[in-house]
Design a protein around this motif. Structure first.
Motif, short mmCIF file in Angstrom:
data_model
loop_
_atom_site.label_atom_id
_atom_site.label_comp_id
_atom_site.label_asym_id
_atom_site.label_seq_id
_atom_site.Cartn_x
_atom_site.Cartn_y
_atom_site.Cartn_z
N MET A 264 -13.51 -37.48 -24.28
CA MET A 264 -14.90 -37.94 -24.30
C MET A 264 -15.27 -38.46 -25.69
O MET A 264 -16.05 -39.39 -25.80
CB MET A 264 -15.80 -36.75 -23.92
N LYS A 265 -14.67 -37.88 -26.71
CA LYS A 265 -15.00 -38.30 -28.08
C LYS A 265 -14.61 -39.76 -28.30
O LYS A 265 -15.38 -40.53 -28.88
CB LYS A 265 -14.32 -37.40 -29.11
N ALA A 266 -13.43 -40.15 -27.83
CA ALA A 266 -12.98 -41.53 -28.03
C ALA A 266 -13.88 -42.50 -27.29
O ALA A 266 -14.24 -43.56 -27.80
CB ALA A 266 -11.53 -41.69 -27.58
N PHE A 267 -14.27 -42.13 -26.07
CA PHE A 267 -15.13 -42.99 -25.27
C PHE A 267 -16.51 -43.09 -25.92
O PHE A 267 -17.10 -44.18 -26.02
CB PHE A 267 -15.23 -42.43 -23.85
N ALA A 268 -17.03 -41.97 -26.41
CA ALA A 268 -18.33 -41.97 -27.08
C ALA A 268 -18.27 -42.84 -28.33
O ALA A 268 -19.21 -43.61 -28.62
CB ALA A 268 -18.75 -40.54 -27.44
N ALA A 269 -17.18 -42.76 -29.06
CA ALA A 269 -17.04 -43.56 -30.27
C ALA A 269 -16.97 -45.05 -29.92
O ALA A 269 -17.55 -45.89 -30.62
CB ALA A 269 -15.78 -43.15 -31.05
N LEU A 270 -16.31 -45.36 -28.80
CA LEU A 270 -16.23 -46.76 -28.36
C LEU A 270 -17.63 -47.29 -28.04
O LEU A 270 -18.02 -48.37 -28.51
CB LEU A 270 -15.33 -46.87 -27.12
N LEU A 271 -18.40 -46.52 -27.29
CA LEU A 271 -19.75 -46.99 -26.93
C LEU A 271 -20.60 -47.17 -28.18
O LEU A 271 -21.32 -48.16 -28.32
CB LEU A 271 -20.45 -45.99 -26.01
N ASP A 272 -20.51 -46.21 -29.08
CA ASP A 272 -21.31 -46.26 -30.29
C ASP A 272 -20.96 -47.52 -31.10
O ASP A 272 -21.83 -48.22 -31.57
CB ASP A 272 -21.04 -45.00 -31.11
N ALA A 273 -19.67 -47.78 -31.21
CA ALA A 273 -19.25 -48.96 -31.97
C ALA A 273 -19.70 -50.24 -31.27
O ALA A 273 -20.15 -51.19 -31.92
CB ALA A 273 -17.73 -48.94 -32.15
N LEU A 274 -19.61 -50.27 -29.94
CA LEU A 274 -19.99 -51.48 -29.21
C LEU A 274 -21.47 -51.80 -29.40
O LEU A 274 -21.86 -52.96 -29.51
CB LEU A 274 -19.68 -51.32 -27.72
N ILE A 275 -22.28 -50.74 -29.43
CA ILE A 275 -23.73 -50.96 -29.55
C ILE A 275 -24.07 -51.74 -30.81
O ILE A 275 -24.94 -52.61 -30.80
CB ILE A 275 -24.46 -49.60 -29.55
N TYR A 276 -23.37 -51.47 -31.88
CA TYR A 276 -23.73 -52.09 -33.16
C TYR A 276 -22.85 -53.27 -33.51
O TYR A 276 -22.94 -53.80 -34.61
CB TYR A 276 -23.68 -51.06 -34.28
N THR A 277 -21.96 -53.65 -32.60
CA THR A 277 -21.09 -54.78 -32.90
C THR A 277 -21.70 -56.04 -32.33
O THR A 277 -22.04 -56.08 -31.15
CB THR A 277 -19.69 -54.53 -32.31
N ARG A 278 -21.86 -57.04 -33.16
CA ARG A 278 -22.54 -58.24 -32.70
C ARG A 278 -21.58 -59.33 -32.26
O ARG A 278 -21.86 -60.08 -31.36
CB ARG A 278 -23.46 -58.78 -33.80
N SER A 279 -20.44 -59.41 -32.94
CA SER A 279 -19.56 -60.54 -32.63
C SER A 279 -18.75 -60.25 -31.37
O SER A 279 -18.27 -59.13 -31.14
CB SER A 279 -18.65 -60.82 -33.82
N ARG A 280 -18.63 -61.28 -30.52
CA ARG A 280 -17.91 -61.14 -29.27
C ARG A 280 -16.46 -60.75 -29.53
O ARG A 280 -15.90 -59.88 -28.86
CB ARG A 280 -18.00 -62.45 -28.51
#
Lengths: 528, 330
Positions: free
Chosen positions: A1-17
């Motif tokens: 769950m930690k890796a998935f949570a980290a992925l979502l968190d990073a995606l939220i703040y990533t702007r470039s496609r």
């Protein structure tokens, strides 16, 4: 769950496609099976858990936090999952190691209404704030991390060096956690065999036509029907009816499914019988979208409904004729195949959308103008030599809609949006005047304005609030909004007796006094 | 209670002293809690404020007739004893106590309770009526320890040596606190400043806040500031100003960054949850600690704090002041 949570968190703040694709691809390569398959399902919006509703989550939170403070917080944050993740009183220090994503998914899938609250509560206590957020997003089925299903699939394609079109083609024939897909991508396995499955194939879509069409002769014209675009697939004895979004809606239209006795896959418009649009001279009558709408989203259909609003399909195209995939053929070759295919289907439930006989552009323009009286939404233009390809490819299909109708309405209520617009008042209810000077709501719009206009409207709402009802504010009846809409129908659902089709804010008319906004009677006269 | 203190949309009015606190329009006699523009405006007749706040106001509006009120000082006007006490918000920020006929009212202004190397620590002042801010008065707002946020900033810097790290921070208070917190963990490299920051940083230096090596960001376009930390007002992040630097990584230091969707709306790469306001726990703990007979709430999320007071059998009401800058400076 930690890796998935980290992925979502990073995606939220990533702007470039590209950066988003890299994050997804890295995760999909590194995560174990079947975790990554579940993650891919979540990212593409393909997971839902029947016993976990937003209300269950709020209920669980309300046991630990004052319900009113929770509601005020939810109203401010604009997202239940994030609110609960932030407000949850424990901080997950007691967490004993990581929980796998698959364990969480399997647990969520097995929940019943009775044991859901206690299980969710136990997870929330165990997780830290980031994991809580990911968990709640996963559980309620809407991640809102700013990526589309297409982007997630592109991430998969990038991770394993395969083409995204190949992924799309397989996608709807497979189910989470997509073991076959990962076996194919990761281990160079064989491509899954789809022959025996009635699966969804991606739709071909049209661009709006701006201006004129330079080489009219290369195109065929059809009326644009106002129903819902569907695909019917039959392989073996399985018949499935899919919506634009690949959702299986067979249960809502059992009579159509039962009547489809051909073997193949076709594309068409689902309509109900009626005399609101078209007419014999325009390829057959059909009911309005409004009439069809009552049948959408139903799990079961009553006999009365089957009788009062019988559905049928007006066919546009054919993808698979029972023997071969015909998508690569040009439209001009597919069309006769479609006509032969349709000839064996019962005419009570299937007909073919006619090709408009208009020898040149000028005569098409004239026909389109005349069709307004028959409530035809517009015209479709299909390149005669185009194959059937997924998505919107420039130059192949065009939709040429009628110019929208407009009305000047007065802003009455505003509601806070969610997601990207959380905390902005972005949903507007507007009304028009009755003969005795009262204002009645005629519609609600969420779009059409620019970001700058949204900020302006948000400020207006805050500064002119008369009263509040939860997330809704009633505003001073002083602002005129020019609203554009595709059509307007009688409706018993609204007090004004009117229902707009696809209303959007066209302009903010600060120059116009509210008293000069349109009257209900003016709108009523626009009902075609 | 306290029928001698009135809340009007323009500010708090202390009738016997004919004194306005943080008025939004020019008044003959005004007491100012701190230098942020939504509290300190120009054009008043006579001003009461801490020497630091007066200095800030002079820088912005030019000198005006004023009585400096260091922390702990008090004067009397119309029978009201007016005192100034540290609020911990920014340099010179003060709570103002008003005592009249045995009744004491304390106006917190903006405040926080955590230590801040750029200003004096908040002191609780016992009172009958507490007039408090409520900028972050929702239980979703709990500001994490600043050390963790500074560590995240430095991690991003190490991770992206080719990118200029631009941190959006309010020019008065937040910027200097950020610099000092970086210095506190041993960051000695020069920190680059947007032009709007320079004068305030000089002012802090004059008041004994040693900010270390600061250089102007201007004139260092392109790769020159790759891997460096630049501090700029939040409004400059999405301005052409920030595009001059190499592949800028945009961070914002603000309490609002606690909310993901908010941070996303701002289109930034690195949200830092750093606030100079009290969070939900600080707000409620302060009320619990002081146990005032009544709590008046000036601006922010008043509904939630009133609800909390009700749940705790405390009297509270909202004042609805206008013109308080809710979201940018926090």
């Amino acid at each position: 769950m930690k890796a998935f949570a980290a992925l979502l968190d990073a995606l939220i703040y990533t702007r470039s496609r590209n950066d988003k694709l890299t994050l997804i691809a890295d995760y999909l390569r590194a995560a174990p099976d079947p975790d990554r398959g579940w993650a891919l399902a979540a990212l593409t919006g393909g997971l839902s858990f029947a016993s976990v509703k937003s209300s269950v989550i709020r209920g669980v939170a309300a046991q630990r936090v004052d319900p009113e403070l929770l509601a005020l917080s939810r109203d401010y944050v604009g997202d239940s999952a994030e609110t609960v993740a932030l407000i949850w009183p424990t901080q997950g220090e007691a967490a004993a190691g990581d929980v796998s994503l698959s364990e969480v998914v399997n647990t969520l899938a097995a929940l019943t209404r009775t044991n859901a609250p206690a299980t969710i509560e136990a997870y929330l206590d165990r997780f830290d704030a980031n994991e809580r957020y990911a968990f709640l997003k996963l559980a309620t089925g809407a991640l809102r991390v700013g990526i589309s299903a297409r982007l997630a699939k592109t991430g998969f394609a990038q991770a394993f060096g395969v083409s995204v079109d190949a992924v799309e083609e397989l996608w709807h024939a497979l189910t989470p956690p997509y073991a076959e897909l990962f076996a194919w991508g990761q281990h160079g396995g064989t491509r899954p065999d789809l022959a025996t499955r009635a699966y969804f194939r991606p739709f071909m879509l049209a661009h709006p036509l701006e201006g004129t069409l330079p080489d009219y002769d290369a195109y065929a014209a059809e009326w644009k029907w106002d129903g819902i675009r569907i695909q019917i697939a039959r392989t073996g004895n399985e018949v499935r009816l899919f919506s634009r979004g690949a959702e299986d809606i067979s249960h809502s239209f059992p009579e159509v499914v039962a009547a489809f006795d051909g073997h193949g896959v076709v594309d068409g418009e689902l309509l109900v019988r009626g005399d609101d649009q078209g007419g014999d001279h325009l390829g057959g009558e059909a009911g309005s979208f409004n009439a069809l709408q009552q049948r959408l989203g139903r799990k079961t259909v009553s006999k009365a409904m089957l009788e009062s609003a019988p559905a049928f399909v007006r066919l546009y195209d054919i993808l698979f004729d029972g023997a071969q995939d015909v998508r690569a053929l040009p439209w001009s070759a597919r069309r006769p195949i479609l006509e032969r295919f349709a000839a064996i289907l019962p005419p009570s439930h299937f007909d073919v959308s006619p090709v408009i006989a208009a020898p040149d552009w000028a005569s098409l323009v004239a026909l389109r103008e005349a069709a307004r009286a028959a409530s035809i939404e517009g015209v479709m233009l299909k390149r005669r030599d185009s194959p059937y390809v997924a998505g919107r490819v420039t130059g192949l299909w065009y939709k040429w809609k009628r110019d929208p109708l407009t009305a000047d309405c007065v802003l009455m209520y505003a509601q806070r949006g969610s997601g990207k617009r959380s905390s902005f008042y972005s949903d507007y209810t507007f009304g028009c005047w009755t003969e005795d000077g009262a204002l009645l709501p005629v519609g609600k719009a969420y779009s059409g304005f620019t970001d700058t206009e949204l900020k302006w409207l948000d400020n207006f709402v805050r500064a002119h609030t008369l009263s509040r009802f939860g997330p809704v504010r009633e505003v001073e009846k002083s602002l005129v909004l020019e609203v554009a809409f595709d059509a307007i129908q009688s409706s018993t659902r609204h007090k004004s007796g009117l229902a707009m089709r696809f209303p959007r804010i066209k302009r903010i008319r600060t120059d116009k006094p509210a008293a000069e906004a349109d009257r209900i009677a003016t709108l009523r006269a626009m009902i075609a | 209670m306290a029928d001698w203190v009135h809340a009007s949309p323009e500010g708090i009015y202390v009738a016997p002293a004919d004194l306005w606190i943080d008025p939004s329009t020019p008044k003959p006699f005004a007491a100012i809690t701190h230098g942020h523009a939504d509290h300190a405006r120009g054009g008043h007749g006579r001003v009461l404020a801490t020497p630091e706040t007066l200095d800030i106001m002079d820088l912005r509006y030019g000198a005006s007739p004023a009585t400096p009120m260091p922390y702990g000082a008090a004067i009397e006007q119309g029978g009201v004893a007016i005192g100034f006490h540290p609020a911990g918000h920014i340099l010179g920020s003060a709570q103002i106590s008003l005592t009249y006929r045995g009744e004491r009212v304390v106006v917190t202004g903006d405040y926080k309770r955590r230590p801040d190397p750029t200003c004096a620590l908040f002191t609780p002042v016992p009172c009958d009526i507490l007039i408090t801010e409520a900028t972050f008065a929702l239980p979703v707002f709990t500001h994490p320890p600043i050390e963790g946020e500074i560590a995240r900033l430095l991690r991003a810097q190490a991770q992206f040596p080719g990118r200029a790290i631009i941190v959006g921070a309010y020019a008065l208070g937040k910027a200097q606190r950020l610099i000092m917190e970086l210095r506190r963990v041993g960051y000695v490299a020069p920190i680059y400043l947007h032009g709007a920051m320079e004068k305030m940083c000089e002012l802090y230096e004059r008041h004994g806040v040693a900010l270390g090596a600061l250089l102007p960001a201007a004139g260092n376009a392109g790769e020159k500031l790759a891997g460096q930390i630049i501090i700029a007002p939040p409004s400059a992040l999405h301005d052409r100003w920030s595009r001059r630097f190499a592949d800028p990584l945009l961070a914002v230091a603000s309490g609002w960054m606690r909310i993901r969707q908010r941070a996303r709306q701002k289109n930034i790469d690195l949200p830092l949850v750093i606030s100079d306001h009290a969070d939900w726990n600080e707000l409620t703990q302060t009320i619990t600690q002081l146990r005032p007979a009544e709590t008046w709430i000036t601006h922010g999320r008043t509904d939630a704090l009133i609800r909390w007071c009700e749940m705790n059998q405390l009297r509270a009401r909202a004042l609805h002041l206008v013109g308080r800058d809710e979201e940018d400076a926090a």
